[in-house]
Scaffold this motif. Sequence first.
Motif, PDB file in Angstrom:
ATOM      1  N   PHE A  58      34.886  32.527  52.767  1.00 49.08           N
ATOM      2  CA  PHE A  58      35.300  31.589  53.802  1.00 49.08           C
ATOM      3  C   PHE A  58      36.790  31.283  53.671  1.00 49.08           C
ATOM      4  N   GLY A  59      37.431  31.017  54.812  1.00 47.14           N
ATOM      5  CA  GLY A  59      38.833  30.637  54.755  1.00 47.14           C
ATOM      6  C   GLY A  59      39.443  30.481  56.131  1.00 47.14           C
ATOM      7  N   GLY A  60      40.662  29.970  56.155  1.00 50.83           N
ATOM      8  CA  GLY A  60      41.403  29.831  57.399  1.00 50.83           C
ATOM      9  C   GLY A  60      42.062  31.131  57.797  1.00 50.83           C
ATOM     10  N   ALA A  61      42.721  31.114  58.950  1.00 56.79           N
ATOM     11  CA  ALA A  61      43.293  32.343  59.506  1.00 56.79           C
ATOM     12  C   ALA A  61      44.453  32.876  58.686  1.00 56.79           C
ATOM     13  N   TYR A  62      45.077  32.046  57.863  1.00 52.88           N
ATOM     14  CA  TYR A  62      46.182  32.493  57.011  1.00 52.88           C
ATOM     15  C   TYR A  62      45.813  32.421  55.538  1.00 52.88           C
ATOM     16  N   SER A  63      44.551  32.612  55.239  1.00 56.94           N
ATOM     17  CA  SER A  63      44.063  32.472  53.867  1.00 56.94           C
ATOM     18  C   SER A  63      44.425  33.659  52.992  1.00 56.94           C
ATOM     19  N   ASN A  64      45.160  33.391  51.908  1.00 57.21           N
ATOM     20  CA  ASN A  64      45.414  34.419  50.895  1.00 57.21           C
ATOM     21  C   ASN A  64      44.117  34.848  50.219  1.00 57.21           C
ATOM     22  N   HIS A  65      43.182  33.913  50.108  1.00 50.14           N
ATOM     23  CA  HIS A  65      41.897  34.223  49.476  1.00 50.14           C
ATOM     24  C   HIS A  65      41.147  35.295  50.264  1.00 50.14           C
ATOM     25  N   LEU A  66      41.196  35.228  51.584  1.00 52.99           N
ATOM     26  CA  LEU A  66      40.505  36.237  52.384  1.00 52.99           C
ATOM     27  C   LEU A  66      41.109  37.618  52.171  1.00 52.99           C
ATOM     28  N   VAL A  67      42.436  37.690  52.171  1.00 52.63           N
ATOM     29  CA  VAL A  67      43.091  38.981  51.932  1.00 52.63           C
ATOM     30  C   VAL A  67      42.725  39.515  50.555  1.00 52.63           C
ATOM     31  N   ALA A  68      42.772  38.645  49.551  1.00 56.16           N
ATOM     32  CA  ALA A  68      42.467  39.064  48.183  1.00 56.16           C
ATOM     33  C   ALA A  68      41.028  39.548  48.063  1.00 56.16           C
ATOM     34  N   THR A  69      40.094  38.844  48.678  1.00 53.16           N
ATOM     35  CA  THR A  69      38.693  39.245  48.611  1.00 53.16           C
ATOM     36  C   THR A  69      38.470  40.567  49.330  1.00 53.16           C
ATOM     37  N   GLY A  86      37.977  28.284  62.799  1.00 55.38           N
ATOM     38  CA  GLY A  86      38.734  28.111  64.028  1.00 55.38           C
ATOM     39  C   GLY A  86      38.524  29.220  65.036  1.00 55.38           C
ATOM     40  N   GLU A  87      39.303  29.124  66.109  1.00 51.93           N
ATOM     41  CA  GLU A  87      39.161  30.061  67.220  1.00 51.93           C
ATOM     42  C   GLU A  87      39.675  31.443  66.834  1.00 51.93           C
ATOM     43  N   MET A  88      39.270  32.439  67.611  1.00 51.39           N
ATOM     44  CA  MET A  88      39.674  33.812  67.334  1.00 51.39           C
ATOM     45  C   MET A  88      41.179  33.977  67.528  1.00 51.39           C
ATOM     46  N   VAL A  89      41.816  34.518  66.509  1.00 52.31           N
ATOM     47  CA  VAL A  89      43.261  34.766  66.560  1.00 52.31           C
ATOM     48  C   VAL A  89      43.552  36.111  65.904  1.00 52.31           C
ATOM     49  N   LYS A  90      44.776  36.580  66.105  1.00 51.60           N
ATOM     50  CA  LYS A  90      45.270  37.763  65.416  1.00 51.60           C
ATOM     51  C   LYS A  90      46.549  37.391  64.683  1.00 51.60           C
ATOM     52  N   ASN A  91      46.669  37.812  63.435  1.00 50.40           N
ATOM     53  CA  ASN A  91      47.899  37.600  62.687  1.00 50.40           C
ATOM     54  C   ASN A  91      47.995  38.636  61.571  1.00 50.40           C
ATOM     55  N   GLU A  92      49.091  38.557  60.808  1.00 56.22           N
ATOM     56  CA  GLU A  92      49.334  39.551  59.763  1.00 56.22           C
ATOM     57  C   GLU A  92      48.264  39.536  58.685  1.00 56.22           C
ATOM     58  N   MET A  93      47.808  38.355  58.326  1.00 50.76           N
ATOM     59  CA  MET A  93      46.820  38.221  57.258  1.00 50.76           C
ATOM     60  C   MET A  93      45.480  38.820  57.661  1.00 50.76           C
ATOM     61  N   LEU A  94      45.038  38.491  58.872  1.00 55.23           N
ATOM     62  CA  LEU A  94      43.749  39.000  59.334  1.00 55.23           C
ATOM     63  C   LEU A  94      43.814  40.498  59.611  1.00 55.23           C
ATOM     64  N   LEU A  95      45.005  40.988  59.980  1.00 54.33           N
ATOM     65  CA  LEU A  95      45.170  42.427  60.112  1.00 54.33           C
ATOM     66  C   LEU A  95      44.910  43.124  58.786  1.00 54.33           C
ATOM     67  N   LEU A  96      45.469  42.581  57.705  1.00 57.12           N
ATOM     68  CA  LEU A  96      45.230  43.156  56.384  1.00 57.12           C
ATOM     69  C   LEU A  96      43.748  43.114  56.025  1.00 57.12           C
ATOM     70  N   CYS A  97      43.111  41.978  56.307  1.00 57.40           N
ATOM     71  CA  CYS A  97      41.670  41.858  56.028  1.00 57.40           C
ATOM     72  C   CYS A  97      40.894  42.960  56.739  1.00 57.40           C
ATOM     73  N   SER A  98      41.216  43.171  58.005  1.00 61.25           N
ATOM     74  CA  SER A  98      40.514  44.191  58.791  1.00 61.25           C
ATOM     75  C   SER A  98      40.781  45.593  58.259  1.00 61.25           C
TER      76      SER A  98
END
Length: 289
Positions: A58-69, A86-98
Amino acid sequence: MFTEIFSPVQKIAFTPFNHLSVKRDDLIDPYISGNKWRKLKYILAKARAENKTQLVTFGGAYSNHLVATAAAAARSGLKATAFVRGEMVKNEMLLLCSLFGMELIFTDRESYRNKHQLFENHFANNAEAYFIDEGGASAEATFGCAEIIGELTETYDHIFCAAGTGTTATGLLKGIQQQQLPAKLHVVPVLKGGGFIAEEIARYTTINKQLALHLDYHFGGYAKTTPELIHFIKTFTGQTGLLLDPVYTAKMFYAICDLEKKGQIHRNDRILAIHTGGLMGLFGMQDKF
């Protein structure tokens, strides 16, 4: 994930301190950085021991924890899912997660409050799914963070860390107690009402006089900043070459400087600051600079 890590202690020159050093956990890895690797180390070991193949966190849209996991799961041959607040967004962090193969489930803030219920709603019938709390908070995470102290080759009067959930602080205090060190641990909560962190620490170890909580350096709350804090980051990084993030480490270093001005620590004291990484948090605050 790693056969060895790189986390040196570096002395930095920053007025007025004569013995200010930094434990560079931010150098461990670009994506599983700092305390994120420390927390995930034993979490992943437990997941493997229980034959789990899917990490759910779990985490926010700019969560370092999500990227690390996400990165840790990919390197370990595991699946990963994240409930994103929160609502669906696109950003650098979530791009890395994907890119690391993590499935993202955007969740309204009301539902997000009950993380265990979210997990049950989606994964109750999946015996291979493994629950990881926001930020990796867990007993296993404290074991990994305690190892920071065991890596030190010098003694210090003061050790500082920033705190969100209190997991890293808990591990550090446990490590200090296990090693029977004289250092005082200074914890800087980065959100309002950070006094609860003492309760979190007390869940896992005994609180003693070696612990000091400094509750006045949140700058408005979690992920909040002020022009004063941004100016401090620019000054500090310009003089030391050490990058700080506005969410955690900048508030910690600001506290160190302010406590010296107030006479609570001395410029000649031996001070160690734990750099917990999280530098990708800068991406979410570009407009502040």
